[in-house]
Design a protein around this motif. Structure first.
Motif: not given
Length: 321
Positions: A74-87
């Motif tokens: 049931g584990s999900q693959p690691r989700r890519h997050v936009p690091e520049a937007q988060i910063a």
């Protein structure tokens, strides 16, 4: 060997246990390796052989077998997050929680991104201050509604109320009218302390031995405020303070004449520190609306005005009683 105390025997017995070599669990390592290389999991092998998972992994590593890391069901693959937007959004004031909800990841992921980018994470206090500065008055009331409801109607200990009063004095917040009077008095050489704590109460401005209140409008003359005013004034006078209330509205603003009256009142109170304390409500250049002394049996403050409807225009207006 003879021992005089049981404690000595216990100590030696414990030392002997510590010094004993660990017993290696008997295990058919070749059998375990064959099953693992055939595709079975280390957890299943450990369960069948009635040993711990740590023992199976240790034996496999001793044989140089690479350990497979299997994701749980049931584990999900690691989700890519936009690091520049988060910063950008985080430095713009958004919280870690808000960002985790926006990108459907855990707060741990957001924190890891911030650390990798070298951004200093805000403390809990800094986050709360930032959150409250972004709230509207309605949102602030909704935020504190539950806390107010929890203590409404309860009697708080005097020590706790005094502690709250000191916190309010430390903040030193003033309304526009209080600040206007504070600045005018300062120009005349009279320094005042905003929100001075006197026991469990706070006065708007204080210049010992006078506690000043700035009343704006007519709501001070009725309701809950009027009900608790006698008890409040009595406490302040018994604590050695005279109470001077400056009533102001659009028709009676704080002027230079008002400031001079307040300065003269404070100087007169300071000339005789042992004088009986009093309360006084004034407006304009010192027009006395109500007054009394600490030895009065009752403290009453009655508004000199009342509302009456003007039949010509249908509006309510204030007229003398």
């Amino acid at each position: 060997m003879c021992y005089n105390a049981v404690g000595n025997i216990d100590t030696i017995f414990r030392l002997e246990i510590i010094d004993m070599p660990r017993i290696r669990v008997a295990l058919n390592v070749d059998y375990a390796v064959r099953r693992y290389l055939a595709g079975e999991t280390a957890t299943g092998i450990a369960k069948d052989l009635h040993v711990s998972l740590a023992i199976i992994l240790a034996r496999l590593r001793e044989r140089g077998i690479a350990i497979r890391f299997v994701k749980p069901p049931g584990s999900q693959p690691r989700r890519h997050v936009p690091e520049a937007q988060i910063a950008t959004r985080y430095t713009g004031g958004e919280s870690e929680l808000a960002l985790s909800l926006a990108y459907a990841v855990s707060r741990t992921v957001i924190a890891r991104v911030l650390r990798r980018l070298g951004l200093a994470r805000r403390t809990q206090s800094e986050s709360e201050r930032l959150k409250w500065t972004r709230m509207t008055p309605t949102q602030r009331r909704a935020q504190t509604a539950a806390a107010h409801a929890a203590v409404r109607g309860t009697l708080q200990p005097l020590a706790h109320r005094c502690k709250i009063a000191l916190s309010i004095e430390h903040a030193g917040r003033m309304t526009s009218n209080e600040r206007r009077l504070h600045e005018r008095l300062k120009e005349h050489g009279l320094l005042t302390i905003p929100q001075r704590a006197i026991g469990p109460y706070n006065c708007d401005l204080a210049a010992s031995p006078v506690a000043m209140e700035v009343w704006v409008g007519q709501w001070h003359w009725g309701g809950e405020h009027m009900r608790r005013t006698p008890r409040r004034f009595r406490y302040l006078m018994n604590a050695g303070w005279s109470v001077l209330v400056v009533q102001t509205d659009t028709g009676h603003p704080i002027t230079d004449a008002t400031t001079k009256y307040v300065c003269a009142y404070v100087k007169r109170a300071r000339r005789d520190p042992s004088a009986l304390r009093e309360y006084r409500v004034v407006r304009g250049a010192g027009e006395v609306l109500a007054s009394g002394r600490a030895n009065d049996h009752e403290i009453t403050i009655i508004s000199p005005l009342r509302n009456r409807r003007n039949r010509t225009n249908g509006r309510y207006e204030s007229i003398p009683r």
